[in-house]
Scaffold this active site. Structure first.
Site, short mmCIF file in Angstrom:
data_model
loop_
_atom_site.label_atom_id
_atom_site.label_comp_id
_atom_site.label_asym_id
_atom_site.label_seq_id
_atom_site.Cartn_x
_atom_site.Cartn_y
_atom_site.Cartn_z
N ILE A 81 -3.86 0.73 -2.81
CA ILE A 81 -4.55 -0.91 -2.93
C ILE A 81 -5.85 -0.79 -2.25
O ILE A 81 -5.92 -0.43 -1.09
CB ILE A 81 -3.57 -1.75 -1.94
N ASP A 82 -6.68 -0.98 -3.22
CA ASP A 82 -8.20 -1.04 -2.51
C ASP A 82 -8.44 -2.37 -2.73
O ASP A 82 -8.08 -3.51 -3.40
CB ASP A 82 -8.85 -0.52 -3.80
N ASP B 267 -12.39 5.01 -2.59
CA ASP B 267 -13.14 3.83 -2.75
C ASP B 267 -13.89 3.49 -3.99
O ASP B 267 -14.37 2.52 -4.15
CB ASP B 267 -13.81 3.23 -1.41
N ASP C 243 0.77 -1.13 0.08
CA ASP C 243 -0.20 -0.12 0.06
C ASP C 243 0.93 1.27 0.11
O ASP C 243 0.71 2.27 -0.80
CB ASP C 243 -0.94 0.05 1.15
N GLU D 71 -5.35 7.66 0.41
CA GLU D 71 -5.73 6.88 1.63
C GLU D 71 -4.49 6.68 2.64
O GLU D 71 -4.77 7.10 4.03
CB GLU D 71 -6.21 5.31 1.12
N THR E 219 -7.26 -4.31 0.39
CA THR E 219 -6.10 -4.68 1.20
C THR E 219 -6.34 -6.09 1.66
O THR E 219 -5.38 -7.00 1.67
CB THR E 219 -5.56 -3.68 2.04
N ASP F 20 -6.42 5.41 -4.10
CA ASP F 20 -6.39 4.09 -3.52
C ASP F 20 -5.28 3.32 -3.81
O ASP F 20 -5.40 2.55 -4.85
CB ASP F 20 -7.82 3.51 -3.34
N1 LIG Z 1 -17.04 -1.52 7.80
C1 LIG Z 1 -16.76 -1.03 6.40
N2 LIG Z 1 -17.90 -0.85 5.79
C2 LIG Z 1 -17.74 -0.61 4.32
N3 LIG Z 1 -16.54 -0.35 3.69
C3 LIG Z 1 -15.15 -0.59 4.61
C4 LIG Z 1 -15.47 -0.93 6.00
N4 LIG Z 1 -14.27 -0.78 6.37
C5 LIG Z 1 -13.40 -0.74 5.39
N5 LIG Z 1 -14.04 -0.35 4.45
C6 LIG Z 1 -13.62 0.06 2.86
O1 LIG Z 1 -13.75 -1.25 1.98
C7 LIG Z 1 -12.85 -1.26 0.91
C8 LIG Z 1 -12.70 -2.36 0.33
O2 LIG Z 1 -13.92 -2.71 -0.55
P1 LIG Z 1 -14.43 -3.89 -0.69
O3 LIG Z 1 -15.36 -4.35 0.38
O4 LIG Z 1 -15.49 -3.83 -1.92
O5 LIG Z 1 -13.42 -5.01 -1.28
C9 LIG Z 1 -11.79 -1.03 1.76
O6 LIG Z 1 -10.45 -0.31 1.10
P2 LIG Z 1 -9.08 -0.57 1.41
O7 LIG Z 1 -8.97 -2.02 1.04
O8 LIG Z 1 -8.44 0.19 0.38
O9 LIG Z 1 -9.01 -0.08 2.49
C10 LIG Z 1 -12.36 0.13 3.08
O10 LIG Z 1 -11.98 1.52 2.52
MG LIG Z 2 -10.16 1.36 -0.47
MG LIG Z 3 -6.54 1.13 0.13
MG LIG Z 4 -7.43 0.61 3.80
#
Ligand SMILES: Nc1ncnc2c1ncn2[C@@H]1O[C@H](COP(=O)(O)O)[C@@H](OP(=O)(O)O)[C@H]1O
Ligand SMILES: [Mg+2]
Ligand SMILES: [Mg+2]
Ligand SMILES: [Mg+2]
Length: 389
Positions: A177-178, A327, A87, A112, A180, A175
């Protein structure tokens, strides 16, 4: 100055006629109208090229780390969400490349990650590993000569251009890494980069190193022999393209044209904590969707939808969660330029002009133009049932 309407001749089909409601508009309102439409007139070519390069280089670093992920590579942030050396490395690289490629533009980015935890005692080894990864990736790419960044350079790159975004001027949204959690599991993730101009998303790039080139509509499963790796990119008024990482030419993509919701399949988060699966299954049931949900991480969902894998993306976070612009910004333009619609649960478009958070009603829904009215109805009914139960 009396004007009824103004015809502008441009290569952009969106800009044909600007109506000025009053016959007594003065020059400043004319200038305002032109300014409002300027995001369509701008070409953003330099920025688009730089964004594709930045996301592709960052994707190489991420692929390398995911292949050999060490336990020490994964840290926890204050909100207990995971962050990895990739990240940080990805963010440092994207910022470095954007600044190098666009030296004459002010650099502002809503990203992020930040370097705070890496500056703490005990983080030296992690910072050194990130610095080595960044330098290795730059050296293999070769575009910037024999440059070697120091650990301090990497910290500065991670924080460079740090901004809160907003409705004025241009701001990148990143982002690094979206998904993670998906990345750490060995599953889907995306490097998501977008550009805001006056609060509107004008271009977006999604690198999805693990997304199969073949459709993943209803039979998504891990399979080592599937060819993977796609870069999606979209620019306002110019459509969405997908370029396979294998070097083949980009192809224009379109969301699915299906009109019968019973034939639709839908995407949602792999992580139950990120979206309420009971709400999404109630919505799918009302629509008569027969296929099981496709659960994958990250904005790879937007990429998959933009090329017609599946028809719907549903995201209903638990109460109190606030969605961040990084996101959704890149994913949103990738889908809308492919003919799709992205809105909140009430049908309002997402507003990226309010700083780092999206201010929206309950959830995010994505589909094609034809299915949206039925989807909105099903969402409304499901939420009403939930509220009364
Ligand atoms: N409780 C929550 N509800 C919704 N989204 C959340 C969450 N906690 C983290 N996320 C977000 O969900 C993203 C991932 O999305 P997905 O569920 O579609 O894979 C995460 O991005 P990061 O991985 O960049 O932190 C984070 O920003
Ligand atoms: Mg994300
Ligand atoms: Mg991320
Ligand atoms: Mg994150």
């Amino acid at each position: 100055m009396n004007i009824n309407c103004l015809r502008i001749v441009t290569p952009y089909p969106q800009v044909k006629l600007i109506s000025l409601k009053s016959r007594t508009h003065n020059f400043s309102s004319l200038v305002l109208s032109l300014k409002l439409s300027s995001s369509v007139v701008m070409s953003y070519d330099k920025e688009f090229t730089a964004a594709k390069k930045a996301a592709s280089i960052a994707a190489r670093l991420c692929q390398k780390v995911q292949k050999a992920l060490l336990q020490s590579d994964v840290q926890s942030k204050l909100d207990r969400s995971p962050v990895t050396v990739a990240d940080y490395g990805s963010q440092a690289l994207v910022n470095f490349v954007l600044e190098r490629e666009l030296p004459s533009e002010p650099f502002s980015i809503v990203a992020e990650e930040d370097s705070k935890d890496l500056r703490k005692d005990g983080a030296q080894d992690t910072l050194q590993r990130i610095t080595d990864l960044v330098n290795d990736t730059l050296s293999i790419d070769g575009s910037y000569g024999s440059i070697t960044l120091s650990t301090e350079d990497v910290l500065k790159a991670i924080d460079s251009g740090k901004s809160e975004g907003g409705s004025h001027g241009r701001h990148w949204v990143l982002d690094p890494i979206d998904g993670t959690k998906g990345f750490v599991r060995g599953d889907q993730y995306a490097i998501a980069l977008a550009l805001l101009d006056e609060g509107k998303v004008v271009l977006g790039v999604l690198a999805c190193p693990n997304l199969p080139l073949a459709s993943i509509s209803s039979d998504y499963q891990h399979s080592a022999d599937r060819e993977v790796g796609c870069l999606f990119f979209a620019k306002i008024g110019a459509g969405t393209y997908m370029q396979p990482h294998n070097g083949s030419s980009p192809v224009k993509v379109q969301v699915t044209a299906i009109e019968n919701s019973e034939e639709a399949s839908f995407f949602e988060s792999y992580e139950k904590a990120h979206s309420m699966h009971n709400i999404t299954s109630s919505i799918a049931k009302k629509l008569g969707v027969k296929a099981p949900p496709v659960r994958i991480d990250s904005q790879a969902k937007y990429g998959a939808l933009s090329r017609g894998d599946g028809a719907i993306y549903l995201r209903f976070p638990h109460k109190g969660y606030r969605e961040k612009i990084w996101d959704h910004a890149a994913g949103c333009i990738v889908v809308t330029e492919a003919g799709g619609v992205v809105s909140d649960a009430s049908g309002n478009p997402l507003d990226f002009s309010k700083g780092k958070y999206l201010d929206l009603d309950i959830g995010i829904i994505v589909t094609n133009q034809k299915l949206m009215p039925a989807l909105l109805k099903a969402v409304k009914e499901s939420l009403e049932e939930k509220a009364s139960s």
